[in-house]
Design a protein around this motif. Structure first.
Motif, PDB file in Angstrom:
ATOM      1  N   SER A   5      15.182   9.878 -29.692  1.00  0.00           N
ATOM      2  CA  SER A   5      14.208   9.828 -28.615  1.00  0.00           C
ATOM      3  C   SER A   5      14.895   9.290 -27.369  1.00  0.00           C
ATOM      4  N   THR A   6      14.380   9.644 -26.215  1.00  0.00           N
ATOM      5  CA  THR A   6      15.001   9.203 -24.966  1.00  0.00           C
ATOM      6  C   THR A   6      14.576   7.796 -24.590  1.00  0.00           C
ATOM      7  N   TYR A   7      13.692   7.182 -25.360  1.00  0.00           N
ATOM      8  CA  TYR A   7      13.229   5.836 -25.044  1.00  0.00           C
ATOM      9  C   TYR A   7      14.403   4.863 -25.037  1.00  0.00           C
ATOM     10  N   THR A  11      19.489   7.056 -17.652  1.00  0.00           N
ATOM     11  CA  THR A  11      19.180   8.336 -17.021  1.00  0.00           C
ATOM     12  C   THR A  11      20.253   9.370 -17.332  1.00  0.00           C
ATOM     13  N   ARG A  14      19.804  10.629 -20.919  1.00  0.00           N
ATOM     14  CA  ARG A  14      18.639  11.522 -20.983  1.00  0.00           C
ATOM     15  C   ARG A  14      18.947  12.868 -20.340  1.00  0.00           C
ATOM     16  N   ASN A  15      19.675  12.872 -19.233  1.00  0.00           N
ATOM     17  CA  ASN A  15      20.046  14.127 -18.575  1.00  0.00           C
ATOM     18  C   ASN A  15      20.933  14.982 -19.470  1.00  0.00           C
ATOM     19  N   GLN A  17      20.961  14.983 -22.740  1.00  0.00           N
ATOM     20  CA  GLN A  17      20.098  15.521 -23.791  1.00  0.00           C
ATOM     21  C   GLN A  17      19.283  16.691 -23.260  1.00  0.00           C
ATOM     22  N   TRP A  18      18.799  16.571 -22.035  1.00  0.00           N
ATOM     23  CA  TRP A  18      18.022  17.658 -21.441  1.00  0.00           C
ATOM     24  C   TRP A  18      18.903  18.897 -21.269  1.00  0.00           C
TER      25      TRP A  18
END
Length: 162
Positions: A5-7, A11, A14-15, A17-18
């Motif tokens: 999870s990105t929790y 940033t 998370r980027n 992973q996106w």
């Protein structure tokens, strides 16, 4: 996606992973994707058995090599090491991309600027130039973001994934 999870992630993490999720979901013929560190550890991976992100109506993707992210990471790391050794032996410079076409699929490996590798397992009928193009986009966007701190964060988050 197998990634956690990105929790609590930065940033930059998370980027990345996106970007990985986008590569898997948007490029036709891509079964699974793995980002492997220069020392062979899995940093990010897709879930080869999953359909679209949270879309119950999405068509499930075929499983990757034996359906395990660790298997793809091992293959990517091994191919990267083998081709780097071959290039050194033949004095051809650094390896930019490796592609192995098999009867039932293809594996692509592309170097990321920090020594990490991006690996893609694709269907045998994929458009290889489209896969390579999108891999190059990922590498271009991820290369400057994949700092030692982010690699460490991703490695730790993968270890904490059930």
């Amino acid at each position: 996606m197998t990634a956690p999870s990105t929790y609590g992630l930065s940033t930059q993490a998370r980027n990345l992973q996106w970007l990985l999720t986008d590569l898997v979901e948007e490029v036709p013929g891509v079964n699974s994707v793995a980002v492997v560190s220069s020392d062979g550890l899995l940093l990010l991976s897709s879930d080869p058995g999953a359909g679209g992100a949270g879309d119950p109506g999405a068509t499930p993707r075929p499983k990757g090599p034996r359906g395990a992210s660790a298997d793809l990471a091992t293959i990517v790391s091994g191919l990267g090491s083998l081709t780097t050794g071959a290039a050194d032996l033949m004095e051809f410079g650094s390896v930019k991309q490796t592609m192995v076409a098999m009867e039932h699929g293809s594996v692509f490996v592309m170097a990321i600027s920090d020594g990490s590798l991006l690996g893609v397992h694709a269907t045998p009928d994929c458009d290889m130039s489209v896969v390579a193009y999108h891999m190059a986009l990922f590498v271009g966007r991820a290369g400057h973001v994949l700092t030692p701190e982010v690699r460490s964060e991703l490695r730790q988050s993968m270890e904490n994934t059930p």
